[in-house]
Structure formats: structure tokens, C-alpha cells
Design an enzyme around this catalytic site. Structure first.
Site, mmCIF file in Angstrom:
data_model
loop_
_atom_site.group_PDB
_atom_site.id
_atom_site.type_symbol
_atom_site.label_atom_id
_atom_site.label_comp_id
_atom_site.label_asym_id
_atom_site.label_seq_id
_atom_site.Cartn_x
_atom_site.Cartn_y
_atom_site.Cartn_z
ATOM 1 C CE1 TYR A 1 -100.597 -29.450 -46.056
ATOM 2 C CE2 TYR A 1 -100.339 -29.630 -43.685
ATOM 3 C CZ TYR A 1 -100.110 -30.128 -44.952
ATOM 4 O OH TYR A 1 -99.413 -31.297 -45.121
ATOM 5 C CB SER B 1 -100.459 -33.736 -42.125
ATOM 6 O OG SER B 1 -99.645 -32.911 -41.343
#
Length: 249
Positions: free
Chosen positions: A155, A142
């Protein structure tokens, strides 16, 4: 370009979003897709769409957190199609919250799925790729694997881990075993990940963000996977950092 017609791919997190889009795109290009997730009804519907369009799909009930479930699913796919040429490690979770909210169950679940799940599937598939001396592994990281954002501390930590593991894996299996490794690093994508946010403030923030920019679609990321997969055999597209035009950070 590499001919991918007839190749076999295992896609985790295939019941929605990027995973489902990748399954559709790869199947349309002639790849036999093993679609893995826990929501079997979604997978059956996806298989029906793929079959209707002339593709081939195999449904796999898989929980990436459970090594036995992963190993059983990999074995079933190899029994069905004879090999696994492509692994797309796509399963992931993204519940936002500040660390001082102490949502520790969410932290552990993210580590279990985003990191341990990816390791489980990689470990299960690698022996097949090593034996056939070929393969291509895609890992979904990501923008959060490059930058840290408020509310995304854990995350981001998991996605930084995915990026680091992808680099190390490429060094260790690339030349030795003729296995390509590509790390996909999307920015804002329309996905069900945001449905997992239990913090009301961050959920509203994400909803507001969708009104401020045009998010990527799962199909946009699927296109980048096809690009890397079809690159000439001597080319390893190591990283793909894909952002919406409107996302300047």
C-alpha cells in the site's frame, strides 16, 4: 477566490467515505458532480441526497481498472455537462498484511486500483482539460505516501507512486496547460478501507486504533479540497498533509 459555481467534477470512489463526502461538499458549493464507482445503488442514494439539497449529480458506472469503462464514463459526463473541470482521483484499496503472508492477489489489486486506476482516469480526462486550457486534478495519496508502516508495504508503495506521479504531472501540465495538481495526503480517516483487511491481527489493530484517537471524517478531507479548488487562479496548493490532532506520526 476562484469561482467554482457551475464547474464540473469527476469523482472516483464516490460511493462512500472521502469520495461521497467530497461529492456532497462540492455539489453544495455549486459544482456539478459526476459520481463514479461500481456500487450503483450507493451512487443513486448519494445522487438523491445531493438533489434533495439543491445540487446536481450524474451517476457513472465505472471500474477504474478498466480503461474502456473509464473512457466511456468520461465521455458520458462530458456529453451530459459539456466539460470536466475537476478530477478527483480517489478510488483506492488498503488491505493490510505482512509481505511474508504472500497475499499476492491483494498486492496486484492495490496496484491495479491505486496506481493504474489513477493513471487510467487521468489519461481519459487530460485531453479535455488540455483542450480547454484549464483544470484541476486532485490525487488521493496518504501519510503512507510519505512514511512506510509495517503491514502496509505494498500500500505504501502505491501511495508513494501517487505522490511521485502528482509531482511529475504538476511539472508537465501545470504551466504548459494551465492545469493545477493537488496531492491530498490524509492520516487516519474513518473509511470503509479497513473493511478490506483480511488479516485478523491487523484488522484488530485498526479497530484498537479507532479507540485510541479521534479519526478524521471524510468531510474534513472534502473541506481541504474545497480550499485548494477555490484558491486564486495563480495559486496551486500542491500538497495537503492532513492528520488528526491525536496522530503524532
Amino acid at each position: 477566490m476562484t469561482n467554482i459555481n457551475g464547474k464540473v467534477a469527476l469523482i472516483t470512489g464516490a460511493s462512500s467515505g472521502i469520495g461521497a463526502a467530497a461529492a456532497l461538499k462540492l455539489a453544495a458549493a455549486g459544482v456539478k458532480v459526476g459520481i463514479a464507482a461500481r456500487r450503483i445503488d450507493r451512487l443513486e442514494a448519494l445522487k438523491a441526497d445531493i438533489t434533495k439539497a439543491g445540487g446536481e449529480a450524474f451517476v457513472i458506472d465505472m471500474d477504474v481498472v478498466d480503461p474502456a469503462s473509464v473512457e466511456a464514463g468520461v465521455e458520458k459526463l462530458i456529453d451530459a455537462y459539456g466539460s470536466i473541470d475537476v478530477l478527483f482521483n480517489n478510488a483506492g484499496l488498503m488491505p493490510l498484511s505482512d509481505v511474508d503472508q504472500l497475499k499476492t492477489s491483494e498486492w496486484h489489486r492495490m496496484v491495479d486500483v491505486n496506481v493504474k486506476g489513477l493513471l487510467n482516469t487521468t489519461a481519459a480526462v487530460l485531453p479535455q482539460m488540455i483542450a480547454q486550457h484549464s483544470g484541476h486534478i486532485f490525487n488521493t495519496s496518504s501519510i503512507a505516501g510519505r512514511k512506510v508502516f509495517k503491514g502496509l508495504s505494498v500500500y505504501c508503495a502505491t501511495k508513494h507512486a501517487v505522490t511521485a506521479f502528482s509531482d511529475g504531472l504538476r511539472m508537465e501540465v501545470g504551466q504548459k496547460h494551465n492545469i493545477r495538481v493537488t496531492c491530498i495526503q490524509p492520516g487516519a480517516v474513518t473509511t470503509e478501507l479497513y473493511d478490506q483487511i483480511t488479516d485478523a491481527g491487523y484488522r484488530q489493530q485498526m479497530e484498537d486504533l479507532t479507540k485510541q484517537m479521534t479519526f478524521l471524517q471524510g468531510a474534513d478531507i472534502a473541506d481541504t479540497i474545497l480550499f485548494a479548488l477555490q484558491a486564486p487562479a495563480h495559486v496551486n496548493v500542491a500538497e495537503l498533509f492532513v492528520l488528526p490532532i491525536d496522530q503524532g506520526w
